[in-house]
Scaffold this active site. Structure first.
Site, PDB file in Angstrom:
ATOM      1  N   HIS A   1       3.318   4.022  -4.729  1.00 34.30           N
ATOM      2  CA  HIS A   1       2.238   3.956  -3.743  1.00 34.30           C
ATOM      3  C   HIS A   1       2.752   4.394  -2.375  1.00 34.30           C
ATOM      4  CE1 HIS A   1       0.167   1.556  -6.792  1.00 34.30           C
ATOM      5  NE2 HIS A   1      -0.945   1.750  -6.094  1.00 34.30           N
TER       6      HIS A   1
ATOM      7  N   LYS B   1       1.350   0.072   1.570  1.00 35.41           N
ATOM      8  CA  LYS B   1       1.113  -0.975   0.564  1.00 35.41           C
ATOM      9  C   LYS B   1       2.319  -1.898   0.559  1.00 35.41           C
ATOM     10  CE  LYS B   1      -0.054  -1.771  -4.296  1.00 35.41           C
ATOM     11  NZ  LYS B   1      -1.187  -2.662  -3.962  1.00 35.41           N
TER      12      LYS B   1
END
Length: 243
Positions: free
Chosen positions: A134, A138
């Site tokens: 990600h 995040k």
């Protein structure tokens, strides 16, 4: 009459897109766009919201979910960070309140299909690891999608994986483990959301990979969840149950 929806976390990248999508949909009316300084419970009461789409942060998603259910709205949770004990508690609360809700580790229909295909493959391949990546904003790891995938695989596979007598020369080199499945988390610029489920067998490997390259891929799943949640009387964990 349109269904009244609150978007919580409306100022984030996902929240902005969710507001735009729901506002342009004939079935929904976005009655409030909330951020961290707003009072979620009071907003539910003031607007008589039927659904709250939560797209906030891992450190507040559990409390938000409790607030939504206790104020009589139906939660559509797209925020990762909930652990199994919390999901179980929320499930019990929805049963008591007789309120439907959805916890969606991933709203992408392609990601859901990836998880379903991996579950099927696990009936034939017991050796498997998950690699998820990600963007660097995040802050929780592993992703909710990876955790849910591991749970689905563990429930479906017919024999345990091999126990390897190896020594990690660097702690954590083999990744984390969830339901006895190793998960490796990448956080890099240039990534949005990516997951590979890699199976191994004698003389072959099988890779099932999904890439999200634009947050718009999550919008059909949000619409689907909002359409289905009013007809539920329990909490559903995973969008695959609605397909």
């Amino acid at each position: 009459m349109r269904t009244r929806v609150i978007v919580n976390g409306a100022n984030g990248k996902m929240g902005i897109l969710a507001c735009e999508t729901l506002e342009n949909h004939e079935q929904f009316e976005v009655v409030a766009k909330l951020s961290r300084q707003d009072n979620l419970g009071q907003s539910i009461l003031d607007t008589k919201a039927q659904i709250v789409v939560d797209l906030t942060r891992a450190d507040c998603v559990y409390e938000n979910s409790l607030t939504i259910i206790n104020h009589g709205a139906r939660p559509v949770i797209g925020t990762s960070g909930l652990v199994e004990t919390q999901i179980n508690e929320l499930t019990k609360l929805c049963e008591i309140k007789q309120i439907g809700g959805i916890i969606a580790p991933n709203f992408s229909l392609g990601a859901i299909l990836m998880m379903m295909l991996a579950t099927k493959a696990s009936e034939y391949f017991s050796e498997v690891e998950i690699i998820e990546g990600h963007h660097q904003q995040k802050l929780d790891a592993p992703s909710g999608t990876a955790l849910k995938t591991a749970e689905m695989i563990a429930a479906a596979r017919k024999k345990p994986k091999n126990k390897l007598p190896l020594k990690e020369l660097t702690p954590g080199a083999r990744g984390g483990s969830h339901h006895d499945i190793n998960i490796h988390s990448l956080r890099l610029p240039g990534l949005l959301a990516r997951q590979e489920v890699l199976f191994g067998n004698i003389g072959e490997t099988l890779s099932i990979t999904h890439n999200s390259i634009d947050r718009r891929c999550f919008m059909p799943g949000i619409v689907l969840a909002c359409q289905k949640v009013l007809n539920l009387t329990n909490l559903v964990y995973g969008l695959e149950h609605l397909l």
